[in-house]
Design a protein around this motif. Structure first.
Motif, PDB file in Angstrom:
ATOM      1  N   VAL A 146       0.851  -1.196   0.000  1.00 22.91           N
ATOM      2  CA  VAL A 146       0.000   0.000   0.000  1.00 22.91           C
ATOM      3  C   VAL A 146       0.881   1.238   0.000  1.00 22.91           C
ATOM      4  CG1 VAL A 146      -1.799   1.277   1.214  1.00 22.91           C
ATOM      5  CG2 VAL A 146      -1.818  -1.230   1.231  1.00 22.91           C
ATOM      6  N   GLU A 147       0.570   2.187  -0.857  1.00 25.37           N
ATOM      7  CA  GLU A 147       1.379   3.396  -1.008  1.00 25.37           C
ATOM      8  C   GLU A 147       1.427   4.186   0.286  1.00 25.37           C
ATOM      9  OE1 GLU A 147       3.976   5.025  -2.272  1.00 25.37           O
ATOM     10  OE2 GLU A 147       3.064   4.748  -4.263  1.00 25.37           O
ATOM     11  N   ARG A 148       2.592   4.769   0.568  1.00 26.02           N
ATOM     12  CA  ARG A 148       2.751   5.651   1.722  1.00 26.02           C
ATOM     13  C   ARG A 148       2.494   7.090   1.264  1.00 26.02           C
ATOM     14  NH1 ARG A 148       1.643   1.981   4.471  1.00 26.02           N
ATOM     15  NH2 ARG A 148       2.370   2.967   6.410  1.00 26.02           N
ATOM     16  N   VAL A 149       1.955   7.900   2.140  1.00 27.26           N
ATOM     17  CA  VAL A 149       1.592   9.271   1.782  1.00 27.26           C
ATOM     18  C   VAL A 149       2.810  10.042   1.274  1.00 27.26           C
ATOM     19  CG1 VAL A 149       0.776  11.482   2.693  1.00 27.26           C
ATOM     20  CG2 VAL A 149      -0.366   9.350   3.355  1.00 27.26           C
ATOM     21  N   GLY A 150       3.960   9.845   1.902  1.00 21.75           N
ATOM     22  CA  GLY A 150       5.149  10.613   1.557  1.00 21.75           C
ATOM     23  C   GLY A 150       5.738  10.324   0.198  1.00 21.75           C
ATOM     24  N   SER A 151       5.251   9.293  -0.481  1.00 17.50           N
ATOM     25  CA  SER A 151       5.721   9.008  -1.836  1.00 17.50           C
ATOM     26  C   SER A 151       4.548   8.850  -2.804  1.00 17.50           C
ATOM     27  CB  SER A 151       6.584   7.734  -1.843  1.00 17.50           C
ATOM     28  OG  SER A 151       5.877   6.627  -1.285  1.00 17.50           O
ATOM     29  N   SER A 152       3.401   9.388  -2.427  1.00 15.44           N
ATOM     30  CA  SER A 152       2.185   9.258  -3.230  1.00 15.44           C
ATOM     31  C   SER A 152       2.175  10.243  -4.394  1.00 15.44           C
ATOM     32  CB  SER A 152       0.944   9.494  -2.360  1.00 15.44           C
ATOM     33  OG  SER A 152       0.810   8.510  -1.372  1.00 15.44           O
ATOM     34  N   ASP A 153       1.206  10.038  -5.282  1.00 11.28           N
ATOM     35  CA  ASP A 153       1.022  10.928  -6.418  1.00 11.28           C
ATOM     36  C   ASP A 153       0.602  12.310  -5.927  1.00 11.28           C
ATOM     37  OD1 ASP A 153       0.526  11.297  -9.429  1.00 11.28           O
ATOM     38  OD2 ASP A 153      -1.387  11.895  -8.537  1.00 11.28           O
ATOM     39  N   VAL A 154       1.264  13.333  -6.428  1.00 11.28           N
ATOM     40  CA  VAL A 154       1.041  14.698  -5.968  1.00 11.28           C
ATOM     41  C   VAL A 154      -0.395  15.149  -6.218  1.00 11.28           C
ATOM     42  CG1 VAL A 154       1.705  17.102  -6.307  1.00 11.28           C
ATOM     43  CG2 VAL A 154       3.461  15.333  -6.217  1.00 11.28           C
ATOM     44  N   ALA A 155      -0.893  14.921  -7.414  1.00 14.36           N
ATOM     45  CA  ALA A 155      -2.249  15.357  -7.757  1.00 14.36           C
ATOM     46  C   ALA A 155      -3.286  14.636  -6.907  1.00 14.36           C
ATOM     47  CB  ALA A 155      -2.506  15.120  -9.240  1.00 14.36           C
ATOM     48  N   GLN A 156      -3.040  13.353  -6.638  1.00 12.60           N
ATOM     49  CA  GLN A 156      -3.965  12.569  -5.815  1.00 12.60           C
ATOM     50  C   GLN A 156      -4.065  13.152  -4.413  1.00 12.60           C
ATOM     51  OE1 GLN A 156      -2.512   8.640  -4.892  1.00 12.60           O
ATOM     52  NE2 GLN A 156      -4.557   7.813  -4.569  1.00 12.60           N
ATOM     53  N   LEU A 157      -2.940  13.525  -3.847  1.00  9.00           N
ATOM     54  CA  LEU A 157      -2.945  14.112  -2.509  1.00  9.00           C
ATOM     55  C   LEU A 157      -3.603  15.487  -2.515  1.00  9.00           C
ATOM     56  CD1 LEU A 157       0.578  13.231  -1.046  1.00  9.00           C
ATOM     57  CD2 LEU A 157      -1.648  12.376  -0.286  1.00  9.00           C
ATOM     58  N   SER A 158      -3.319  16.270  -3.531  1.00 10.25           N
ATOM     59  CA  SER A 158      -3.885  17.612  -3.606  1.00 10.25           C
ATOM     60  C   SER A 158      -5.402  17.567  -3.658  1.00 10.25           C
ATOM     61  CB  SER A 158      -3.334  18.343  -4.830  1.00 10.25           C
ATOM     62  OG  SER A 158      -3.868  19.637  -4.924  1.00 10.25           O
ATOM     63  N   ASP A 159      -5.953  16.556  -4.298  1.00 12.93           N
ATOM     64  CA  ASP A 159      -7.406  16.412  -4.378  1.00 12.93           C
ATOM     65  C   ASP A 159      -8.038  16.240  -2.998  1.00 12.93           C
ATOM     66  OD1 ASP A 159      -7.399  16.676  -7.109  1.00 12.93           O
ATOM     67  OD2 ASP A 159      -7.453  14.512  -7.521  1.00 12.93           O
ATOM     68  N   LEU A 160      -7.225  15.852  -2.018  1.00 17.32           N
ATOM     69  CA  LEU A 160      -7.743  15.690  -0.657  1.00 17.32           C
ATOM     70  C   LEU A 160      -7.864  17.025   0.065  1.00 17.32           C
ATOM     71  CD1 LEU A 160      -5.739  12.510   0.461  1.00 17.32           C
ATOM     72  CD2 LEU A 160      -8.062  12.633  -0.463  1.00 17.32           C
ATOM     73  N   GLY A 161      -7.284  18.079  -0.509  1.00 20.25           N
ATOM     74  CA  GLY A 161      -7.417  19.414   0.067  1.00 20.25           C
ATOM     75  C   GLY A 161      -6.202  19.925   0.796  1.00 20.25           C
ATOM     76  N   VAL A 162      -5.198  19.084   1.011  1.00 21.01           N
ATOM     77  CA  VAL A 162      -3.985  19.523   1.691  1.00 21.01           C
ATOM     78  C   VAL A 162      -3.052  20.215   0.694  1.00 21.01           C
ATOM     79  CG1 VAL A 162      -4.120  17.701   3.424  1.00 21.01           C
ATOM     80  CG2 VAL A 162      -2.839  17.298   1.308  1.00 21.01           C
ATOM     81  N   VAL A 163      -2.079  20.976   1.198  1.00 14.96           N
ATOM     82  CA  VAL A 163      -1.083  21.618   0.343  1.00 14.96           C
ATOM     83  C   VAL A 163       0.077  20.653   0.190  1.00 14.96           C
ATOM     84  CG1 VAL A 163       0.456  23.589   0.037  1.00 14.96           C
ATOM     85  CG2 VAL A 163      -1.771  23.904   1.147  1.00 14.96           C
ATOM     86  N   VAL A 164       0.378  20.279  -1.035  1.00 17.60           N
ATOM     87  CA  VAL A 164       1.412  19.277  -1.304  1.00 17.60           C
ATOM     88  C   VAL A 164       2.652  19.964  -1.874  1.00 17.60           C
ATOM     89  CG1 VAL A 164       1.949  17.100  -2.458  1.00 17.60           C
ATOM     90  CG2 VAL A 164      -0.418  17.632  -1.831  1.00 17.60           C
ATOM     91  N   ILE A 165       3.800  19.636  -1.325  1.00 16.11           N
ATOM     92  CA  ILE A 165       5.077  20.169  -1.801  1.00 16.11           C
ATOM     93  C   ILE A 165       5.929  18.992  -2.246  1.00 16.11           C
ATOM     94  CG2 ILE A 165       7.116  21.515  -1.194  1.00 16.11           C
ATOM     95  CD1 ILE A 165       5.427  22.952   0.889  1.00 16.11           C
ATOM     96  N   ASP A 166       6.196  18.945  -3.545  1.00 13.18           N
ATOM     97  CA  ASP A 166       6.918  17.823  -4.145  1.00 13.18           C
ATOM     98  C   ASP A 166       8.424  18.107  -4.132  1.00 13.18           C
ATOM     99  OD1 ASP A 166       7.829  15.678  -5.552  1.00 13.18           O
ATOM    100  OD2 ASP A 166       6.691  16.093  -7.382  1.00 13.18           O
ATOM    101  N   LEU A 167       9.163  17.313  -3.375  1.00 10.71           N
ATOM    102  CA  LEU A 167      10.609  17.488  -3.236  1.00 10.71           C
ATOM    103  C   LEU A 167      11.399  16.523  -4.121  1.00 10.71           C
ATOM    104  CD1 LEU A 167      10.839  17.743   0.677  1.00 10.71           C
ATOM    105  CD2 LEU A 167      10.364  19.561  -0.968  1.00 10.71           C
ATOM    106  N   SER A 168      10.740  15.895  -5.056  1.00  4.97           N
ATOM    107  CA  SER A 168      11.390  14.841  -5.837  1.00  4.97           C
ATOM    108  C   SER A 168      12.635  15.331  -6.570  1.00  4.97           C
ATOM    109  CB  SER A 168      10.394  14.252  -6.853  1.00  4.97           C
ATOM    110  OG  SER A 168       9.293  13.654  -6.188  1.00  4.97           O
ATOM    111  N   GLN A 169      12.664  16.594  -6.961  1.00  2.00           N
ATOM    112  CA  GLN A 169      13.798  17.100  -7.716  1.00  2.00           C
ATOM    113  C   GLN A 169      14.934  17.611  -6.835  1.00  2.00           C
ATOM    114  OE1 GLN A 169      12.806  19.572 -11.233  1.00  2.00           O
ATOM    115  NE2 GLN A 169      10.659  19.169 -10.739  1.00  2.00           N
TER     116      GLN A 169
END
Length: 381
Positions: A304-327
């Protein structure tokens, strides 16, 4: 039952393959056991005491813990679960040669405070009134805009010493001028104790209520919560319980809730958010697709996917502010601790927290605005 088949290793009749789990555990042990920091709380160098080092900075860290106290001085608090919250403080000496994003931890004792972090002056508070009084005394030393608290919750596989050092480094590098409080729960501090740590985090939930009640008695203007990895699970569970009982943010002083590399089941996270009636724009989630530790955690958790490595758009749809540090690829602390290991990132996080201190009514997205200059992606609903 068969332990070797043509297409499967370590398989049982009921169809479960243990090879991926064993491989993940082996990798976890190899990654997490490299260069362990020794227990060092209260260990000063008799030849070069911290007080003699010119140019060293000092951070006073307040501690709230669900660990049992230890009679061994350098351990301070061990990995056993205590029934009540312990209250303490320490002073962390940060060497003059410290570089942002680095944690110059000693590899042997005593530490050399001219080159390495040291932790001295441990104090245990027998009463919460004395703890609150000491925090308020420190708050009065700050400018009014800096009379705030950062409540930091560490993650999996941490000793008390390691958690103290990481918070001190993060506070130093973000130029946070408020009061740092470390909440340290009873991590087993061994790579193979992942399940023990998971349960220890859940056991600590009931202690968050008296913990937050003590913090609410201080004179801080605002309180920001910063949780890392498995500590994010503890924080979210605590928020759910507080909200269901009508106690969540009763003082109105809560600023931002930052979840860095959260080791939370994505389905559980959705469930937690459904149970909270609050403005999710105050919740920041720092994610990275290249997080090696969360990849292992995903295997240990049944895929099961962990929140800290989840799809950015999927998390954003939940209403939280997502900051992608992948780069972000300059973290000295590895892919799982980019929030503290990237020299550029710690400084912009510090500016975001500072904006909250100067004006607690600014939009929660102000932290995202501070991150515009680094190669990361911010997604808000």
């Amino acid at each position: 039952m068969a332990y070797r088949t043509p297409d499967r290793i370590f398989s049982l009749d009921f169809g479960i393959s243990f090879f991926p789990i064993l491989a993940a555990l082996l990798i976890l042990v190899l990654v997490a056991s490299c260069g362990r920091t020794p227990d060092l709380i209260g260990v000063d160098n008799p030849k070069f005491p911290t007080s003699s080092i010119s140019g060293a900075s000092r951070q006073k860290i307040f501690i709230m813990t669900t660990r049992e106290a230890s009679e061994v001085v350098d351990i301070f608090y061990n990995d056993e679960r205590a029934p009540n919250v312990g209250l303490a403080s320490v002073v962390v000496s940060i060497p003059p040669n410290h570089l942002p994003g680095q944690l110059e931890a000693p590899r042997r004792l005593p530490p050399d405070p001219s080159k390495e972090f040291a932790v001295v002056d441990p104090v245990v508070y027998e009463a919460d009134s004395a703890f609150v009084k000491d925090i308020n005394r420190e708050l009065l030393k700050r400018a009014p805009a800096d009379r705030t608290i950062m409540f930091f919750v560490h993650g999996y596989n941490n000793t008390t010493s390691e958690a103290v050092l990481r918070m001190a480094q993060f506070v130093e590098d973000t130029n946070f001028n408020g009061i740092p409080i470390l909440f340290t729960w009873a991590s087993g501090a061994k790579p193979a104790k992942y399940v023990y740590d998971l349960n220890s985090a859940l056991v600590a939930r009931e202690q968050l209520k008296p913990t937050f009640e003590i913090v609410a008695r201080t004179n801080a203007r605002t309180v920001d919560i910063f949780a890392h990895s498995m500590g994010s699970l503890l924080v979210m569970e605590g928020i759910v319980q507080a909200d269901l009982s009508g106690r969540f943010n009763r003082s109105g002083r809560l600023g931002s809730v930052v979840l860095a590399s959260p080791d939370i089941d994505i389905d559980l996270f959705r469930s937690q958010l459904r149970q909270i009636e609050t403005d999710f724009s105050r919740i920041f989630v720092l994610v990275a697709k290249d997080d090696r530790i969360l990849k292992i955690s995903r295997t240990l958790s049944g895929g099961v996917e962990r929140v800290g490595s989840s799809d950015v758009a999927q998390l954003s749809d939940l209403g939280v502010v997502v900051i992608d540090l992948s780069q972000i690829d300059d973290s000295a602390a590895g892919s799982h601790t980019k929030f503290a290991g990237s020299p550029e990132l710690v400084q912009v996080i510090g500016r975001g927290l500072k904006a909250r201190q100067l004006n607690p009514d600014v939009p929660a997205g102000s932290l995202g605005g501070m991150l515009a200059g680094v190669p990361i992606k911010i997604v808000a609903d």
